[in-house]
Design an enzyme around this catalytic site. Structure first.
Site, short mmCIF file in Angstrom:
data_model
loop_
_atom_site.label_atom_id
_atom_site.label_comp_id
_atom_site.label_asym_id
_atom_site.label_seq_id
_atom_site.Cartn_x
_atom_site.Cartn_y
_atom_site.Cartn_z
N ALA A 8 0.85 -1.20 0.00
CA ALA A 8 0.00 0.00 0.00
C ALA A 8 0.88 1.25 0.00
O ALA A 8 0.73 2.14 0.83
CB ALA A 8 -0.93 -0.02 1.21
N LYS A 182 12.30 2.35 -21.43
CA LYS A 182 12.20 3.14 -20.19
C LYS A 182 13.47 2.99 -19.36
O LYS A 182 13.97 3.96 -18.77
CB LYS A 182 10.96 2.70 -19.39
CG LYS A 182 10.62 3.66 -18.28
CD LYS A 182 9.25 3.45 -17.69
CE LYS A 182 9.02 4.45 -16.58
NZ LYS A 182 8.46 3.85 -15.38
P1 NAP Z 1 6.50 2.75 -2.32
O1 NAP Z 1 5.71 4.01 -2.18
O2 NAP Z 1 7.77 2.60 -1.56
O3 NAP Z 1 5.53 1.55 -1.99
C1 NAP Z 1 5.95 0.22 -1.85
C2 NAP Z 1 5.03 -0.42 -0.84
O4 NAP Z 1 5.27 -1.81 -0.84
C3 NAP Z 1 5.25 0.09 0.59
O5 NAP Z 1 4.00 0.48 1.11
C4 NAP Z 1 5.77 -1.14 1.32
O6 NAP Z 1 5.30 -1.28 2.63
C5 NAP Z 1 5.15 -2.24 0.49
N1 NAP Z 1 5.83 -3.52 0.66
C6 NAP Z 1 7.10 -3.83 0.36
N2 NAP Z 1 7.37 -5.10 0.65
C7 NAP Z 1 6.21 -5.62 1.16
C8 NAP Z 1 5.84 -6.89 1.67
N3 NAP Z 1 6.71 -7.89 1.71
N4 NAP Z 1 4.57 -7.06 2.11
C9 NAP Z 1 3.69 -6.04 2.08
N5 NAP Z 1 3.99 -4.80 1.61
C10 NAP Z 1 5.24 -4.61 1.17
O7 NAP Z 1 6.88 2.50 -3.85
P2 NAP Z 1 6.17 3.08 -5.17
O8 NAP Z 1 6.65 4.47 -5.40
O9 NAP Z 1 4.71 2.80 -5.14
O10 NAP Z 1 6.88 2.19 -6.27
C11 NAP Z 1 6.49 0.86 -6.59
C12 NAP Z 1 7.13 0.53 -7.96
O11 NAP Z 1 6.51 1.36 -8.94
C13 NAP Z 1 8.63 0.84 -8.01
O12 NAP Z 1 9.29 -0.11 -8.79
C14 NAP Z 1 8.69 2.21 -8.68
O13 NAP Z 1 9.89 2.46 -9.37
C15 NAP Z 1 7.52 2.09 -9.65
N6 NAP Z 1 6.96 3.40 -10.06
C16 NAP Z 1 6.60 4.32 -9.13
C17 NAP Z 1 6.06 5.53 -9.55
C18 NAP Z 1 5.62 6.58 -8.55
O14 NAP Z 1 5.25 7.68 -8.99
N7 NAP Z 1 5.61 6.34 -7.27
C19 NAP Z 1 5.90 5.79 -10.92
C20 NAP Z 1 6.26 4.81 -11.84
C21 NAP Z 1 6.81 3.60 -11.40
P3 NAP Z 1 5.77 -0.37 3.87
O15 NAP Z 1 5.03 0.93 3.69
O16 NAP Z 1 5.33 -1.18 5.01
O17 NAP Z 1 7.27 -0.25 3.71
#
Ligand code: NAP
Length: 303
Positions: A8, A182
């Site tokens: 989340a 990308k």
């Molecule tokens: P993020 O905000 O760090 O979210 C990752 C989430 O995964 C965190 O809430 C984390 O939990 C959870 N998580 C990790 N391991 C877990 C587990 N074992 N069980 C349950 N939950 C778990 O990351 P994000 O920005 O959404 O990015 C996700 C992917 O999308 C990445 O590869 C990123 O490069 C890509 N992306 C992101 C964006 C963007 O704008 N954000 C845009 C394009 C691509 P905790 O909160 O408990 O740590």
């Protein structure tokens, strides 16, 4: 069919809230009891869009819950994907489908190899979101999602649910070309913004460095069987630098905030692929060494 969302964070919450808003069944899977309790205290996930905040009381559960999972959105970082999927692997129904949202390359194969009986769809997203607070997500940049399956060009039957949820998307029969492109854009821009400590636009002052990297990246893409992803790479990199001049790259933001980067799945993946093909790309390799040194000096993980 329930959408299970593992992670989340920014993108996971962005997908979860839009699916829930459209009336589709969604369940969040949170890491542990402590996170689940914090989520319950928060009362739900809040989506902030165009200055308007709306909370959605989406159901949440632990990985070890015993109901089966038919469809899973894996929304953690690339370096967490394998462990995250391991935590729910026994719950996956035969023929379950997974959408892998991770940036870069490498994590998708790590997950797919662990789950030979399930269908893994790869997603490449240009949407932008961040978390102003726990269990809150701000939709910062409208973009697009490309979905594809390198092993099967047939789109799934449920894409209309994304339509219903207002999630901009398109089925991509060649998702690997998109992910490679990308990755190449990321390798040409993000590490340099970290090393020069600048916004994307700051790279306009380093045109020769950018051009040399693009030439090597294009050579790599050709050698990896991705000629379409190599086409006019430098022109697109220049366009992105110009169009996003005021932004800090995701890698710059990670380093500035002392967070682990996804380097192993971006520049690290590119350098490993070059090595596998016995391709000598001195500037790309030097860039990797400089970046690893930079991370190490700040006490950040180098993988
Ligand atoms: P993020 O905000 O760090 O979210 C990752 C989430 O995964 C965190 O809430 C984390 O939990 C959870 N998580 C990790 N391991 C877990 C587990 N074992 N069980 C349950 N939950 C778990 O990351 P994000 O920005 O959404 O990015 C996700 C992917 O999308 C990445 O590869 C990123 O490069 C890509 N992306 C992101 C964006 C963007 O704008 N954000 C845009 C394009 C691509 P905790 O909160 O408990 O740590």
């Amino acid at each position: 069919m329930t959408w299970h969302i593992l992670g989340a964070g920014s993108l996971g919450s962005l997908w979860a809230t839009r699916l829930a808003r459209a009336g589709l069944p969604v369940r969040l899977i949170l890491r542990n009891r402590r996170r689940l309790e914090a989520y319950r205290q928060a009362g739900g996930l809040t989506l902030i869009e165009a200055g308007h905040a709306q909370q959605y009381a989406i159901a949440a559960e632990l990985p070890q819950t015993d109901t089966p999972i038919q469809r899973l959105l894996l929304a953690c970082k690339a370096y967490g994907a394998q462990d995250a999927v391991t935590s729910i692997a026994t719950r996956l129904a035969p023929g379950a489908e997974l959408l892998l949202l991770q940036n870069g390359l490498g994590s998708q194969d790590e997950v797919a190899q662990r789950l030979p009986g399930q269908r893994c769809l790869f997603v490449s997203s240009t949407e932008g979101a961040f978390r102003p607070a726990d269990f809150q997500v701000e939709f910062a940049g409208h973009g697009h999602n490309w979905l594809g399956d390198p092993g099967n060009p047939q789109p799934p039957t449920w894409l209309n649910e994304l339509q219903r949820a207002g999630i901009a998307h398109q089925w991509s029969p060649d998702i690997l070309a998109r992910l490679w492109r990308k990755l190449a854009l990321n390798c040409a821009i993000n590490p340099l913004t970290v090393l020069h400590d600048c916004r994307n636009g700051g790279l306009a002052e380093h045109p020769a460095e950018v051009a040399t990297l693009c030439a090597e990246l294009a050579e790599l893409l050709q050698r990896c069987g991705q000629p379409a992803a190599a086409e006019d790479l430098l022109e697109e990199v220049r366009r992105v630098i110009h169009a996003t001049a005021a932004n800090y790259s995701s890698m710059h933001q990670d380093v500035a905030q002392g967070r682990r980067t996804e380097i192993s799945y971006l520049l690290g993946y590119a350098c490993a692929a070059a090595q596998r093909h016995q391709l000598h790309l001195p500037h790309l390799q030097h860039l990797q060494q400089r970046l690893l040194g930079h991370l190490q000096a700040r006490g950040l993980p180098v993988n």
